[in-house]
Design an enzyme around this catalytic site. Structure first.
Site, PDB file in Angstrom:
ATOM      1  N   MET A   1      25.852   9.703 129.683  1.00 42.90           N
ATOM      2  CA  MET A   1      26.508   8.481 129.201  1.00 42.90           C
ATOM      3  C   MET A   1      27.349   7.891 130.344  1.00 42.90           C
ATOM      4  SD  MET A   1      27.186   8.883 125.169  1.00 42.90           S
ATOM      5  CE  MET A   1      28.672   9.850 125.191  1.00 42.90           C
ATOM      6  N   GLY A   2      27.082   8.338 131.572  1.00 43.93           N
ATOM      7  CA  GLY A   2      27.753   7.759 132.726  1.00 43.93           C
ATOM      8  C   GLY A   2      29.142   8.310 132.955  1.00 43.93           C
TER       9      GLY A   2
ATOM     10  N   GLY B   1      30.108  17.892 137.006  1.00 49.31           N
ATOM     11  CA  GLY B   1      29.212  18.536 136.040  1.00 49.31           C
ATOM     12  C   GLY B   1      27.859  17.828 135.996  1.00 49.31           C
ATOM     13  N   HIS B   2      27.886  16.497 135.901  1.00 49.61           N
ATOM     14  CA  HIS B   2      26.626  15.741 135.907  1.00 49.61           C
ATOM     15  C   HIS B   2      25.879  15.939 137.226  1.00 49.61           C
ATOM     16  CE1 HIS B   2      29.064  13.022 133.126  1.00 49.61           C
ATOM     17  NE2 HIS B   2      28.011  13.304 132.385  1.00 49.61           N
TER      18      HIS B   2
ATOM     19  N   GLN C   1      25.829   7.712 118.335  1.00 51.39           N
ATOM     20  CA  GLN C   1      26.393   9.063 118.232  1.00 51.39           C
ATOM     21  C   GLN C   1      27.913   9.064 118.060  1.00 51.39           C
ATOM     22  OE1 GLN C   1      24.774  10.098 122.263  1.00 51.39           O
ATOM     23  NE2 GLN C   1      26.629  11.328 122.441  1.00 51.39           N
TER      24      GLN C   1
ATOM     25  N   GLN D   1      24.823  20.785 121.069  1.00 56.88           N
ATOM     26  CA  GLN D   1      23.907  19.685 121.371  1.00 56.88           C
ATOM     27  C   GLN D   1      22.636  20.217 122.036  1.00 56.88           C
ATOM     28  OE1 GLN D   1      24.996  15.735 123.205  1.00 56.88           O
ATOM     29  NE2 GLN D   1      24.328  16.736 125.084  1.00 56.88           N
TER      30      GLN D   1
ATOM     31  N   SER E   1      33.688  13.581 130.951  1.00 57.63           N
ATOM     32  CA  SER E   1      34.105  12.187 131.195  1.00 57.63           C
ATOM     33  C   SER E   1      35.336  11.849 130.375  1.00 57.63           C
ATOM     34  CB  SER E   1      32.977  11.218 130.819  1.00 57.63           C
ATOM     35  OG  SER E   1      31.790  11.605 131.440  1.00 57.63           O
ATOM     36  N   ARG E   2      35.459  12.455 129.193  1.00 57.81           N
ATOM     37  CA  ARG E   2      36.597  12.132 128.324  1.00 57.81           C
ATOM     38  C   ARG E   2      37.900  12.782 128.793  1.00 57.81           C
ATOM     39  NH1 ARG E   2      32.764  12.460 123.667  1.00 57.81           N
ATOM     40  NH2 ARG E   2      32.815  10.455 122.591  1.00 57.81           N
TER      41      ARG E   2
END
Ligand code: PAF
Length: 215
Positions: free
Chosen positions: A30-31, A36-37, A64, A156, A189-190
Site C-alpha cells: 500500500m506504499g 520491511g517492504h 480493507q 493476512q 507504514s502506520r
C-alpha cells in the site's frame, strides 16, 4: 522501470514478460515503503533472478479499511516510493487509481470464511474480505509465478495462502521475515502515526513476544 496506471497495461506488460520466458514476482504494497517492504522486493528479485521481472504494486486499498478506520489518513508517498523501487532495480511499479481497480459497477468480493473470522477478523469484520479481493485481483492482473508477503501480517499471509489454494491460483506464496527497528518494533507504514509516547510504549509488544518465547 515502468510506472503503470491501468489494468490493461499491467496485464499486457506481464503477459509479454511471461511469453518471453521471464519469471514474474509480485510484491503487493500500500506504499509508503520502508525497509520491511524493501526486504520483500529483494526477496522477489532473488526468486526470479536478474532476468526476471519484479512487479511492485502501490495501491491503498479502500475496501480493507472499516468505515471509521484511517483510509483518508493512510500515509502516501508515491514519488519517494518509486525512487526507492528504481534504486532496487524493480522492473514495474503498478500504481492504479481507485477507479481502475474498483469500477463503479464493481460488486464481487472474495471471502475466506474460516480463518478470516478469527483474531483480527473478529474486530475488523470486513478487513480480510477487502484484502483477499484486491490480492485476487492483483493475481489475475499480474499473473505472477510468485508473490511475496511479510510475516508481520501473519494472519493476512495465512489467509492469502488459503485462498490461493482454494481458488487454484498458480502462484507461489512466499512469506518473508518481519523487519524490526533497532528497539524491536516491527516496521510498518502506520508507525508514523504514533505519538512519541506511543512510540516509546510500542516496544512492549516485542518484549512480550520475547518473554513468551523464553518461557
Ligand atoms: O499488506 C498490505 O500492505 C496489504 O494488506 C496488501 C496485501 C498490499 C493488500 O492491500
Amino acid at each position: 522501470m515502468k510506472i503503470i496506471r491501468t489494468t490493461h497495461a499491467i496485464r499486457h506488460e506481464t503477459t509479454t514478460a511471461r511469453a518471453s520466458g521471464r519469471m514474474v514476482a509480485l510484491v503487493p504494497t500500500m506504499g509508503c515503503l520502508h525497509e520491511g517492504h524493501l526486504s520483500l522486493i529483494r526477496r522477489a528479485r532473488k526468486l526470479v533472478g536478474a532476468k526476471g521481472a519484479v512487479v511492485v504494486t502501490i495501491f491503498v486499498n479502500k475496501t480493507q479499511f472499516g468505515v471509521s478506520e484511517d483510509f483518508g489518513r493512510y500515509p502516501r508517498a508515491l514519488k519517494r516510493d518509486t525512487a526507492l523501487c528504481r534504486g532496487l532495480g524493480v522492473d514495474i511499479v503498478f500504481a492504479p487509481s481507485d477507479e481502475a481497480i474498483y469500477t463503479v459497477r464493481h460488486s464481487t468480493f472474495v471471502v475466506e470464511s474460516r480463518l478470516a473470522k478469527l483474531m483480527e477478523g473478529a474486530s475488523r469484520p470486513t478487513h480480510f474480505r477487502g484484502v483477499m479481493t484486491v490480492v485476487a485481483k492483483l493475481f489475475n492482473l499480474v499473473q505472477p509465478h510468485a508473490a511475496v508477503f511479510g510475516a508481520k501480517d501473519w494472519q493476512q499471509a495465512v489467509v492469502i495462502r488459503q485462498i490461493t489454494g482454494d481458488l487454484n491460483f498458480p502462484v507461489r506464496v512466499v512469506i518473508a521475515p518481519t523487519i524490526r527497528e533497532h528497539d524491536g518494533l516491527a516496521m510498518s507504514s502506520r508507525n508514523e502515526h504514533l505519538s512519541p509516547a506511543e512510540r516509546a510504549q510500542s516496544t512492549v509488544l516485542y518484549e512480550i513476544i520475547r518473554a513468551a518465547r523464553a518461557a
